[in-house]
Design a protein around this motif. Structure first.
Motif, PDB file in Angstrom:
ATOM      1  N   UNK B 276      55.195  86.907  79.501  1.00 14.79           N
ATOM      2  CA  UNK B 276      56.237  87.469  78.621  1.00 14.79           C
ATOM      3  C   UNK B 276      57.648  87.156  79.118  1.00 14.79           C
ATOM      4  N   UNK B 277      57.793  87.089  80.442  1.00 18.27           N
ATOM      5  CA  UNK B 277      59.131  86.873  81.014  1.00 18.27           C
ATOM      6  C   UNK B 277      59.728  85.578  80.445  1.00 18.27           C
ATOM      7  N   UNK B 278      58.925  84.509  80.464  1.00 15.27           N
ATOM      8  CA  UNK B 278      59.412  83.220  79.957  1.00 15.27           C
ATOM      9  C   UNK B 278      59.674  83.291  78.456  1.00 15.27           C
ATOM     10  N   UNK B 279      58.768  83.950  77.724  1.00 10.82           N
ATOM     11  CA  UNK B 279      58.896  83.951  76.266  1.00 10.82           C
ATOM     12  C   UNK B 279      60.029  84.859  75.798  1.00 10.82           C
ATOM     13  N   UNK B 280      60.288  85.932  76.556  1.00 14.19           N
ATOM     14  CA  UNK B 280      61.449  86.779  76.244  1.00 14.19           C
ATOM     15  C   UNK B 280      62.729  85.977  76.507  1.00 14.19           C
ATOM     16  N   UNK B 281      62.743  85.212  77.594  1.00 11.10           N
ATOM     17  CA  UNK B 281      63.919  84.365  77.869  1.00 11.10           C
ATOM     18  C   UNK B 281      64.149  83.376  76.727  1.00 11.10           C
ATOM     19  N   UNK B 282      63.065  82.754  76.247  1.00  8.26           N
ATOM     20  CA  UNK B 282      63.193  81.810  75.120  1.00  8.26           C
ATOM     21  C   UNK B 282      63.731  82.506  73.880  1.00  8.26           C
ATOM     22  N   UNK B 283      63.157  83.696  73.594  1.00  9.63           N
ATOM     23  CA  UNK B 283      63.568  84.435  72.401  1.00  9.63           C
ATOM     24  C   UNK B 283      65.050  84.810  72.502  1.00  9.63           C
ATOM     25  N   UNK B 284      65.470  85.173  73.707  1.00 10.01           N
ATOM     26  CA  UNK B 284      66.881  85.530  73.926  1.00 10.01           C
ATOM     27  C   UNK B 284      67.801  84.357  73.620  1.00 10.01           C
ATOM     28  N   UNK B 285      67.326  83.132  74.008  1.00  9.69           N
ATOM     29  CA  UNK B 285      68.140  81.936  73.727  1.00  9.69           C
ATOM     30  C   UNK B 285      68.320  81.763  72.219  1.00  9.69           C
ATOM     31  N   UNK B 286      67.319  82.234  71.454  1.00  6.22           N
ATOM     32  CA  UNK B 286      67.409  82.144  69.999  1.00  6.22           C
ATOM     33  C   UNK B 286      68.111  83.377  69.416  1.00  6.22           C
ATOM     34  N   UNK B 287      68.713  84.195  70.268  1.00  5.77           N
ATOM     35  CA  UNK B 287      69.491  85.343  69.805  1.00  5.77           C
ATOM     36  C   UNK B 287      68.661  86.568  69.457  1.00  5.77           C
ATOM     37  N   UNK B 288      67.368  86.564  69.841  1.00  6.11           N
ATOM     38  CA  UNK B 288      66.516  87.711  69.511  1.00  6.11           C
ATOM     39  C   UNK B 288      66.622  88.750  70.628  1.00  6.11           C
ATOM     40  N   UNK B 289      66.983  89.984  70.242  1.00  7.80           N
ATOM     41  CA  UNK B 289      67.258  90.999  71.268  1.00  7.80           C
ATOM     42  C   UNK B 289      65.988  91.756  71.650  1.00  7.80           C
ATOM     43  N   UNK B 290      65.189  91.078  72.481  1.00  6.42           N
ATOM     44  CA  UNK B 290      63.907  91.651  72.905  1.00  6.42           C
ATOM     45  C   UNK B 290      63.899  91.782  74.430  1.00  6.42           C
ATOM     46  N   UNK B 291      63.163  92.753  74.924  1.00  6.78           N
ATOM     47  CA  UNK B 291      62.967  92.902  76.361  1.00  6.78           C
ATOM     48  C   UNK B 291      61.553  93.393  76.590  1.00  6.78           C
ATOM     49  N   UNK B 292      61.187  93.611  77.849  1.00  5.53           N
ATOM     50  CA  UNK B 292      59.859  94.192  78.069  1.00  5.53           C
ATOM     51  C   UNK B 292      59.881  95.229  79.172  1.00  5.53           C
ATOM     52  N   UNK B 293      58.831  96.019  79.199  1.00  5.82           N
ATOM     53  CA  UNK B 293      58.675  97.040  80.237  1.00  5.82           C
ATOM     54  C   UNK B 293      57.289  96.863  80.855  1.00  5.82           C
ATOM     55  N   UNK B 294      57.295  96.525  82.133  1.00  6.10           N
ATOM     56  CA  UNK B 294      56.034  96.325  82.861  1.00  6.10           C
ATOM     57  C   UNK B 294      55.671  97.626  83.570  1.00  6.10           C
ATOM     58  N   UNK B 295      54.458  98.085  83.333  1.00  7.69           N
ATOM     59  CA  UNK B 295      54.001  99.318  83.974  1.00  7.69           C
ATOM     60  C   UNK B 295      53.201  98.915  85.220  1.00  7.69           C
ATOM     61  N   UNK B 296      53.755  99.173  86.381  1.00 10.43           N
ATOM     62  CA  UNK B 296      53.027  98.873  87.627  1.00 10.43           C
ATOM     63  C   UNK B 296      52.175 100.065  88.017  1.00 10.43           C
ATOM     64  N   UNK B 297      52.746 101.261  87.887  1.00  9.63           N
ATOM     65  CA  UNK B 297      51.999 102.476  88.218  1.00  9.63           C
ATOM     66  C   UNK B 297      51.540 103.108  86.911  1.00  9.63           C
ATOM     67  N   UNK B 298      50.257 102.998  86.637  1.00  7.35           N
ATOM     68  CA  UNK B 298      49.707 103.526  85.377  1.00  7.35           C
ATOM     69  C   UNK B 298      49.257 104.972  85.545  1.00  7.35           C
ATOM     70  N   UNK B 299      48.711 105.295  86.716  1.00 10.54           N
ATOM     71  CA  UNK B 299      48.427 106.685  87.101  1.00 10.54           C
ATOM     72  C   UNK B 299      48.902 106.844  88.524  1.00 10.54           C
TER      73      UNK B 299
END
Lengths: 190, 392
Positions: B276-299
């Protein structure tokens, strides 16, 4: 070298396609690159067609998807040609390297890959000559290095020596180094 | 102090185990976990660790041996996948209920039937509520470092709970990547000595482990597990901070990426977040305001951190690599939407993906990005849950 190179290896179970991608990754890592090496996941059987993959990059690699449009394809076993579409997804200005006794021009014609580079090396012959077994993986790495310029041969040889000194006998290590140097010199490109 | 090695995720776990040098490892091999145990057995055979390695006849026995050794005061580890975890299941609950700080890497794999050896998160979701802490890794580097931190988390006096360290089967377990390995000494210093709270073998302070506990006290003991789980969140944050300071890292219980000015966010676990990191970067280059949230600690579920990261976003997509089969969406989705209740009225979309190792392709992810941004514009959600990458 472009910033990120994607590589696909075609071989048969037992010919060392998976090991080749690991050795290449280790050598690239020693040259300061970011690397990935992974097999086509699944059960492996000796003699069955197998694939393995590399990513080599000058910046960190985040992605974990499979490689579907490689820049470079290596074919460890010429009998796979016609059985497996080795050119599948290969980029138009890519590199195709085949272990064969045939000429590069002949292979280009046979595979219809007109746009990129085609290179041939008789890696099986070299492997049998140098270490008496048909494991053509290390000579193919040297051919790749020569044709693509992604790494220096010295770095690959040094990397191999470092990584495998403890695992193989000195004779086996030396034979592999000799085979790599031979393939580096003998690979031919059209 | 750092050496870069070309290691698979499994090799990185084994290397962490070598540096941890646990007193006991009891394990049974199962694809795709096998190479962890294989490599660790080499370390035992070569005398590089002093671990008592117990090769058992099943995973049920593996976890049972771990319970015994941990209760006896030994630092104890195991590792498993899929059916192996399923076979351990009843003992997994015992490890948590007895408050035993066992650490177990889980190389995530689908559950049978049909038989499948590839990645999804159904295995660990089956022990979601057992009282184990669950950490998720994005790449081989994180498998190494989360395994090291897991020991400290499990053994902390305020926690005393077992910890699972999850890595995606084959995708991470068998992919060779750059892994920065630290020298043994700083890792051993960080991990420290194990000071068991109780030891079943200490004759001067005898204890009974695992007696019958009926209507009179069982509820209190399970309540204490929940309480320890709540307390563990701050402990994990402290241990992350200590680790980050010592090793120059940025571990957090959740990790937001390009959320500062985002309209929409994708939430998920594991290796998919790297892609997702790479694809969010690509989307950002196209002006799409997207980000992500990675959950490392689930419990423990870091709900306040998550709410504060997601509040203000106009749409949220939650990726689940496990299906809850006709529940209100996948397990992560349920948690996220509950957490946001009352804090956000943004549409929350659930995607079930990647069961049995089906690849979530770049095209799939780009579609998720576009659909989530469309939901941000219209305020409308898509039918729940959306199965992506499957032939209907």
């Amino acid at each position: 070298m472009q910033d990120k190179v994607e590589i696909r290896w075609h071989g048969r179970g037992g010919q060392g396609a998976v090991t080749a991608s690991k050795i290449l990754a280790e050598a690239a890592l020693l040259s300061g690159k970011f690397i990935q090496a992974f097999p086509e996941f699944g059960p492996e059987r000796a003699g069955a067609p197998v694939k393995s993959f590399n990513r080599i990059s000058s910046s960190p690699i985040n992605t974990h998807v499979q490689i579907s449009s490689p820049d470079i394809v290596l074919v460890l076993d010429p009998t796979l040609i016609g059985m497996v579409n080795v050119c599948e997804g290969l980029s138009k200005d890519g590199i195709l390297i085949i272990n064969t006794s045939k000429s590069a021009a002949e292979m280009r014609k046979k595979l219809g890959y007109d746009t990129g580079k085609v290179a041939v090396v008789n890696a099986t012959d070299i492997a049998i000559r140098e270490f008496k077994r048909n494991i053509p993986n290390t000579p193919m790495i040297a051919a790749l290095v020569k044709v693509s310029g992604i790494l220096k041969l010295e770095d690959v040889l040094e990397g191999f020596r470092k990584q495998y000194a403890g695992k193989f006998s000195p004779e086996v290590v030396e034979a592999n180094l000799k085979a790599m140097k031979a393939a580096y010199n003998e690979v031919k490109t059209v | 102090m750092k050496t870069v090695k070309a290691l698979t995720g499994n090799d990185a776990v084994s290397y962490a185990m070598k540096q941890i040098n646990p007193d006991v490892v009891a394990a049974y091999p199962i694809t795709p976990q096998t190479s962890i145990v294989e490599k660790f057995s080499d370390y035992v055979a070569n005398g590089e660790v002093d671990t008592e390695m117990i090769l058992v006849e099943s995973e049920h026995s593996a976890m049972s041996a771990c319970v015994g050794s941990s209760a006896a005061g030994a630092r104890t580890m195991t590792a498993t996948s899929s059916q192996g975890l399923a076979l351990m299941w009843e003992v997994v609950y015992i490890a948590a209920g007895l408050r035993l700080p066992i650490v177990m890497p889980i190389v995530n794999r689908a559950l049978s039937a049909p038989i499948n050896i590839h990645c999804d998160h159904s295995d660990v979701m089956g022990i979601r509520d057992s009282g184990w802490i669950h950490l998720f890794c994005e790449n081989a580097q994180e498998t190494y470092e989360n395994t090291i931190q897991a020991i400290r988390i499990a053994e902390h006096p305020d926690v005393q709970l077992p910890v699972s360290v999850n890595l995606d089967g084959f995708i991470i377990s068998h992919e060779v990547a750059n892994v920065e390995i630290y020298d043994d000494k700083p890792v051993k210093d960080f991990v420290g000595a194990f000071r068991p709270r109780v030891s079943a073998l200490n004759l001067r302070s005898p204890v009974t482990v695992g007696p019958l506990d009926l209507q009179d006290y069982y509820f209190e003991h399970r309540r204490q597990v929940a309480d320890a789980m709540v307390k563990s969140l701050n402990v994990i944050k402290e241990i992350n901070a200590e680790f980050n300071k010592k090793f120059g890292r940025l571990y957090k219980v959740i990790e937001g990426y390009r959320l500062e000015d985002a309209d929409a966010c994708i939430v998920g676990l594991g290796s998919t977040m790297g892609t997702l990191k790479d694809l969010v970067d690509n989307a950002r280059k196209a002006g799409k305001k997207i980000g992500f949230l990675k959950i490392t600690v689930f419990r423990p579920f870091p709900k306040e951190d998550i709410v504060s990261a997601l509040k203000g976003l106009k749409a949220i997509a939650v990726l689940d690599r496990a299906d809850s089969v006709n529940a209100m969406g996948g397990p992560l989705f349920g948690d996220i939407r509950c957490a946001l209740y009352g804090a956000s009225s943004a549409p929350v979309i659930n995607y079930i993906y990647g069961l049995g190792g089906r690849e979530l392709t770049e095209q799939d992810i780009n579609k998720i990005i576009d659909d989530t941004l469309a939901a941000a514009r219209t305020g409308k959600t898509v039918p729940e849950p959306a199965y992506i990458g499957v032939r209907e």
